[in-house]
Design a protein around this motif. Sequence first.
Motif, PDB file in Angstrom:
ATOM      1  N   ALA A   1      -0.970  16.622  -7.163  1.00 43.98           N
ATOM      2  CA  ALA A   1      -0.652  17.175  -8.481  1.00 43.98           C
ATOM      3  C   ALA A   1       0.793  16.830  -8.800  1.00 43.98           C
ATOM      4  O   ALA A   1       1.581  16.507  -7.900  1.00 43.98           O
ATOM      5  CB  ALA A   1      -0.854  18.694  -8.498  1.00 43.98           C
ATOM      6  N   GLN A   2       1.123  16.900 -10.073  1.00 43.15           N
ATOM      7  CA  GLN A   2       2.505  16.663 -10.479  1.00 43.15           C
ATOM      8  C   GLN A   2       2.824  17.499 -11.701  1.00 43.15           C
ATOM      9  O   GLN A   2       1.947  17.817 -12.499  1.00 43.15           O
ATOM     10  CB  GLN A   2       2.765  15.183 -10.757  1.00 43.15           C
ATOM     11  CG  GLN A   2       2.033  14.615 -11.955  1.00 43.15           C
ATOM     12  CD  GLN A   2       2.248  13.115 -12.087  1.00 43.15           C
ATOM     13  OE1 GLN A   2       1.972  12.371 -11.157  1.00 43.15           O
ATOM     14  NE2 GLN A   2       2.731  12.681 -13.232  1.00 43.15           N
ATOM     15  N   LYS A   3       4.104  17.868 -11.819  1.00 42.66           N
ATOM     16  CA  LYS A   3       4.546  18.605 -13.008  1.00 42.66           C
ATOM     17  C   LYS A   3       5.977  18.227 -13.329  1.00 42.66           C
ATOM     18  O   LYS A   3       6.812  18.046 -12.443  1.00 42.66           O
ATOM     19  CB  LYS A   3       4.409  20.119 -12.820  1.00 42.66           C
ATOM     20  CG  LYS A   3       5.305  20.703 -11.749  1.00 42.66           C
ATOM     21  CD  LYS A   3       5.122  22.211 -11.636  1.00 42.66           C
ATOM     22  CE  LYS A   3       5.949  22.740 -10.459  1.00 42.66           C
ATOM     23  NZ  LYS A   3       5.800  24.136 -10.240  1.00 42.66           N
TER      24      LYS A   3
ATOM     25  N   LYS B   1       0.563  18.265   4.031  1.00 39.85           N
ATOM     26  CA  LYS B   1       0.892  18.686   2.670  1.00 39.85           C
ATOM     27  C   LYS B   1       2.402  18.815   2.522  1.00 39.85           C
ATOM     28  O   LYS B   1       3.098  19.208   3.455  1.00 39.85           O
ATOM     29  CB  LYS B   1       0.234  20.028   2.356  1.00 39.85           C
ATOM     30  CG  LYS B   1      -1.263  19.954   2.245  1.00 39.85           C
ATOM     31  CD  LYS B   1      -1.841  21.308   1.892  1.00 39.85           C
ATOM     32  CE  LYS B   1      -3.348  21.213   1.747  1.00 39.85           C
ATOM     33  NZ  LYS B   1      -3.933  22.502   1.376  1.00 39.85           N
ATOM     34  N   GLY B   2       2.886  18.508   1.330  1.00 38.80           N
ATOM     35  CA  GLY B   2       4.308  18.631   1.060  1.00 38.80           C
ATOM     36  C   GLY B   2       4.599  18.500  -0.422  1.00 38.80           C
ATOM     37  O   GLY B   2       3.686  18.407  -1.245  1.00 38.80           O
TER      38      GLY B   2
ATOM     39  N   HIS C   1       0.845  -1.196   0.000  1.00 37.99           N
ATOM     40  CA  HIS C   1       0.000   0.000   0.000  1.00 37.99           C
ATOM     41  C   HIS C   1       0.883   1.250   0.000  1.00 37.99           C
ATOM     42  O   HIS C   1       1.789   1.382   0.811  1.00 37.99           O
ATOM     43  CB  HIS C   1      -0.902   0.013   1.241  1.00 37.99           C
ATOM     44  CG  HIS C   1      -1.609   1.320   1.448  1.00 37.99           C
ATOM     45  ND1 HIS C   1      -2.631   1.749   0.618  1.00 37.99           N
ATOM     46  CD2 HIS C   1      -1.425   2.305   2.364  1.00 37.99           C
ATOM     47  CE1 HIS C   1      -3.034   2.935   1.025  1.00 37.99           C
ATOM     48  NE2 HIS C   1      -2.327   3.292   2.086  1.00 37.99           N
ATOM     49  N   ASN C   2       0.611   2.173  -0.902  1.00 38.55           N
ATOM     50  CA  ASN C   2       1.337   3.439  -0.960  1.00 38.55           C
ATOM     51  C   ASN C   2       0.656   4.437  -0.030  1.00 38.55           C
ATOM     52  O   ASN C   2      -0.464   4.863  -0.303  1.00 38.55           O
ATOM     53  CB  ASN C   2       1.346   3.975  -2.397  1.00 38.55           C
ATOM     54  CG  ASN C   2       2.073   5.295  -2.522  1.00 38.55           C
ATOM     55  OD1 ASN C   2       2.555   5.865  -1.544  1.00 38.55           O
ATOM     56  ND2 ASN C   2       2.150   5.798  -3.731  1.00 38.55           N
ATOM     57  N   PRO C   3       1.323   4.844   1.066  1.00 45.92           N
ATOM     58  CA  PRO C   3       0.698   5.771   2.003  1.00 45.92           C
ATOM     59  C   PRO C   3       0.757   7.236   1.557  1.00 45.92           C
ATOM     60  O   PRO C   3       0.250   8.111   2.241  1.00 45.92           O
ATOM     61  CB  PRO C   3       1.495   5.551   3.287  1.00 45.92           C
ATOM     62  CG  PRO C   3       2.852   5.163   2.803  1.00 45.92           C
ATOM     63  CD  PRO C   3       2.624   4.375   1.555  1.00 45.92           C
TER      64      PRO C   3
ATOM     65  N   ASP D   1       3.088  17.452  -5.736  1.00 41.49           N
ATOM     66  CA  ASP D   1       2.411  17.968  -4.546  1.00 41.49           C
ATOM     67  C   ASP D   1       1.767  16.739  -3.914  1.00 41.49           C
ATOM     68  O   ASP D   1       1.023  16.006  -4.590  1.00 41.49           O
ATOM     69  CB  ASP D   1       1.342  18.998  -4.923  1.00 41.49           C
ATOM     70  CG  ASP D   1       1.952  20.284  -5.446  1.00 41.49           C
ATOM     71  OD1 ASP D   1       2.991  20.702  -4.907  1.00 41.49           O
ATOM     72  OD2 ASP D   1       1.386  20.856  -6.394  1.00 41.49           O
ATOM     73  N   VAL D   2       2.051  16.507  -2.626  1.00 42.90           N
ATOM     74  CA  VAL D   2       1.618  15.271  -1.986  1.00 42.90           C
ATOM     75  C   VAL D   2       0.986  15.528  -0.628  1.00 42.90           C
ATOM     76  O   VAL D   2       1.155  16.600  -0.035  1.00 42.90           O
ATOM     77  CB  VAL D   2       2.812  14.299  -1.794  1.00 42.90           C
ATOM     78  CG1 VAL D   2       3.401  13.880  -3.120  1.00 42.90           C
ATOM     79  CG2 VAL D   2       3.884  14.910  -0.897  1.00 42.90           C
TER      80      VAL D   2
END
Length: 189
Positions: free
Chosen positions: A12-14, A36-37, A5-7, A28-29
Amino acid sequence: MNEHHNPWTIVAQKKVYDNPWIGVTEFDVLNPAGGKGIYGKVHFKNLAIGVIPIDEAGNTYLVGQYRFPLSQYSWEIPEGGCPLGTDPLETAKRELEEETGLVATQWTRIQEMHLSNSVSDEHCFIYLAQGLQQMQAMPEETEQLVVRQVPFTELYQMVANGKITDAITVAAVLNVHIMILEGTLKIKG
């Protein structure tokens, strides 16, 4: 805990950088605790290949070159990039001959690993090459290499003393050292 499992949650991504060898993506995670980070990932477009050649006398061969990202000279085993989708062993054979002029009749894959997995997806294969014959080296035009023959025992000491820091070389040398200790590889010297 479920190890599959990916926690992390990607919000978003760029793509922030791309060239023929690497791509850098910023994400953005939400971290595993929900905060947020951002996370940066370097995607490698080649596999990393390392070859530790050992001759009948128990010598190995190092390649010395200036490493631009480190701003310093580095001694390491022959290494190179393998385009994704091609045979890593064929790349290992090519790199060994290009950088040292050595051709081997015996090949053993001794290690598979990920390099710097906190920021990159770089995947590496390391091979042991034996049954060596000296031919003509043909380094790429971007490589200014010096080849040095050293007894494996001396190379092991260089790694143990921190004189060699290249991750692929360190892993290869420690793996071969374990093989010698376990009796699965016998070399002179």
